[in-house]
Write a protein that holds these residues in place. Structure first.
Motif, short mmCIF file in Angstrom:
data_model
loop_
_atom_site.label_atom_id
_atom_site.label_comp_id
_atom_site.label_asym_id
_atom_site.label_seq_id
_atom_site.Cartn_x
_atom_site.Cartn_y
_atom_site.Cartn_z
N ALA A 20 0.88 -1.17 0.00
CA ALA A 20 0.00 0.00 0.00
C ALA A 20 0.91 1.22 0.00
CB ALA A 20 -0.91 -0.01 1.22
N ARG A 21 0.88 1.97 -1.09
CA ARG A 21 1.67 3.21 -1.18
C ARG A 21 0.75 4.34 -0.76
NH1 ARG A 21 3.78 3.83 -6.74
NH2 ARG A 21 4.25 5.87 -5.91
N LEU A 22 1.02 4.90 0.41
CA LEU A 22 0.15 5.88 1.04
C LEU A 22 0.93 7.16 1.24
CD1 LEU A 22 -1.05 3.36 3.75
CD2 LEU A 22 -2.17 3.85 1.57
N GLY A 23 0.72 8.13 0.36
CA GLY A 23 1.56 9.32 0.43
C GLY A 23 3.00 8.88 0.29
N GLY A 24 3.83 9.17 1.27
CA GLY A 24 5.22 8.77 1.25
C GLY A 24 5.50 7.44 1.92
N HIS A 25 4.48 6.78 2.45
CA HIS A 25 4.66 5.51 3.16
C HIS A 25 4.49 4.34 2.21
CE1 HIS A 25 4.46 7.56 7.05
NE2 HIS A 25 3.42 8.22 6.57
N HIS A 26 5.32 3.32 2.37
CA HIS A 26 5.19 2.05 1.67
C HIS A 26 4.93 1.00 2.75
CE1 HIS A 26 7.13 4.32 -1.49
NE2 HIS A 26 6.90 3.32 -2.34
N VAL A 27 3.69 0.48 2.80
CA VAL A 27 3.31 -0.45 3.85
C VAL A 27 3.02 -1.80 3.20
CG1 VAL A 27 1.77 -0.84 5.81
CG2 VAL A 27 2.30 1.51 5.09
N PRO A 28 3.86 -2.82 3.49
CA PRO A 28 3.73 -4.13 2.83
C PRO A 28 2.82 -5.10 3.61
CG PRO A 28 5.73 -4.09 4.12
CD PRO A 28 5.08 -2.73 4.29
N LYS A 38 11.94 -8.25 -4.74
CA LYS A 38 12.01 -6.80 -4.96
C LYS A 38 11.81 -6.08 -3.64
CE LYS A 38 9.87 -2.89 -7.26
NZ LYS A 38 8.83 -2.39 -8.16
N TRP A 39 10.85 -6.54 -2.83
CA TRP A 39 10.63 -5.90 -1.53
C TRP A 39 11.87 -6.05 -0.65
CZ3 TRP A 39 7.85 -2.28 0.52
CH2 TRP A 39 7.96 -2.07 1.89
N GLU A 40 12.48 -7.22 -0.65
CA GLU A 40 13.69 -7.44 0.14
C GLU A 40 14.82 -6.50 -0.27
OE1 GLU A 40 14.58 -11.61 -0.25
OE2 GLU A 40 12.84 -12.20 0.95
N ARG A 41 14.92 -6.20 -1.57
CA ARG A 41 15.96 -5.30 -2.07
C ARG A 41 15.62 -3.83 -1.86
NH1 ARG A 41 15.23 -8.39 -6.50
NH2 ARG A 41 14.35 -6.61 -7.62
N GLU A 42 14.37 -3.45 -2.11
CA GLU A 42 14.00 -2.04 -2.18
C GLU A 42 13.08 -1.54 -1.08
OE1 GLU A 42 12.50 -1.11 -6.10
OE2 GLU A 42 13.86 -2.58 -7.00
N GLY A 43 12.39 -2.44 -0.41
CA GLY A 43 11.41 -2.02 0.57
C GLY A 43 12.02 -1.68 1.91
N PRO A 44 11.54 -0.61 2.54
CA PRO A 44 12.06 -0.27 3.87
C PRO A 44 11.70 -1.35 4.89
CG PRO A 44 10.23 1.18 3.25
CD PRO A 44 10.50 0.30 2.07
N GLY A 45 12.69 -1.83 5.60
CA GLY A 45 12.47 -2.81 6.65
C GLY A 45 12.60 -4.25 6.22
N GLY A 46 12.75 -4.50 4.94
CA GLY A 46 12.91 -5.88 4.47
C GLY A 46 11.70 -6.74 4.80
N THR A 47 11.91 -8.05 4.84
CA THR A 47 10.79 -8.97 5.05
C THR A 47 10.19 -8.85 6.46
OG1 THR A 47 12.32 -10.75 5.64
CG2 THR A 47 11.55 -10.65 3.35
N ARG A 48 10.95 -8.35 7.41
CA ARG A 48 10.41 -8.19 8.76
C ARG A 48 9.27 -7.16 8.79
NH1 ARG A 48 12.74 -9.62 13.43
NH2 ARG A 48 12.11 -7.64 14.32
N ALA A 49 9.23 -6.27 7.82
CA ALA A 49 8.21 -5.22 7.79
C ALA A 49 6.90 -5.70 7.18
CB ALA A 49 8.73 -4.02 7.00
#
Length: 170
Positions: A18-26, A58-69
């Protein structure tokens, strides 16, 4: 503050972001990402909200927090009450053009807005400038009561900044 919960389910190959404004919430589940994006859009119609499918790698490479998030549940959302006032040196209250008290929803991933506390407040001296009083919390009555205390301290601090350890030239 609660964080993402860890799933014991096998790792899925797709992450719903979910791309919410500046937040990327997986999310593990699309329905959670879509529900959060829909609520975000209702709360903040002037800000973007979209759901994207990302490959887990892709999330593991580019997402903030990696898979833990990656979340397997809906994030916490609360109504947070706010109060704000600004005082010039000497204690004169300034008109800042916004309401002194307001409320809004905040999600747990919005660390700058979210709180689980009934009330918290502080005053801040802007070096060489004004003193601000800021209050927020989940209890409207407690926020209103604390706002009076915060304003009193801000006025005192604006009149005698040295007693608070503020070291600026007024």
């Amino acid at each position: 503050m609660p964080g993402p919960s860890q799933s014991t389910a096998p790792a899925e190959s797709t992450v719903y972001v979910a791309r919410l404004g500046g937040h990327h919430v997986p999310f593990v589940h699309r329905k959670h990402a879509e529900a959060v994006a829909a609520q975000w859009s209702a709360d903040r119609p002037d800000r973007s909200a979209v759901v994207e499918e990302w490959d887990r790698s892709k999330w593991e490479r580019e997402g903030p927090g990696g898979t833990r998030a990656v979340r397997d549940r809906m994030p916490d959302r609360k109504v947070v009450f706010h109060a704000y006032a600004l005082f010039a040196p000497g204690g004169v209250r300034l008109n800042v053009g916004v309401p002194e008290q307001w409320s809004g929803s905040a999600w747990e991933f919005e660390a700058d807005l979210h709180t689980d506390l009934p009330v918290r407040w502080h005053t801040t001296c802007r070096p060489g400038q004004e003193v601000e009083a800021q209050v927020r919390g989940t209890d409207n009555g407690a926020v209103a009561a604390a706002f009076a205390d915060a304003c009193a301290q801000a006025v005192d601090r604006a009149r005698d900044h040295g007693s608070y350890g503020d070291t600026s030239d007024w």
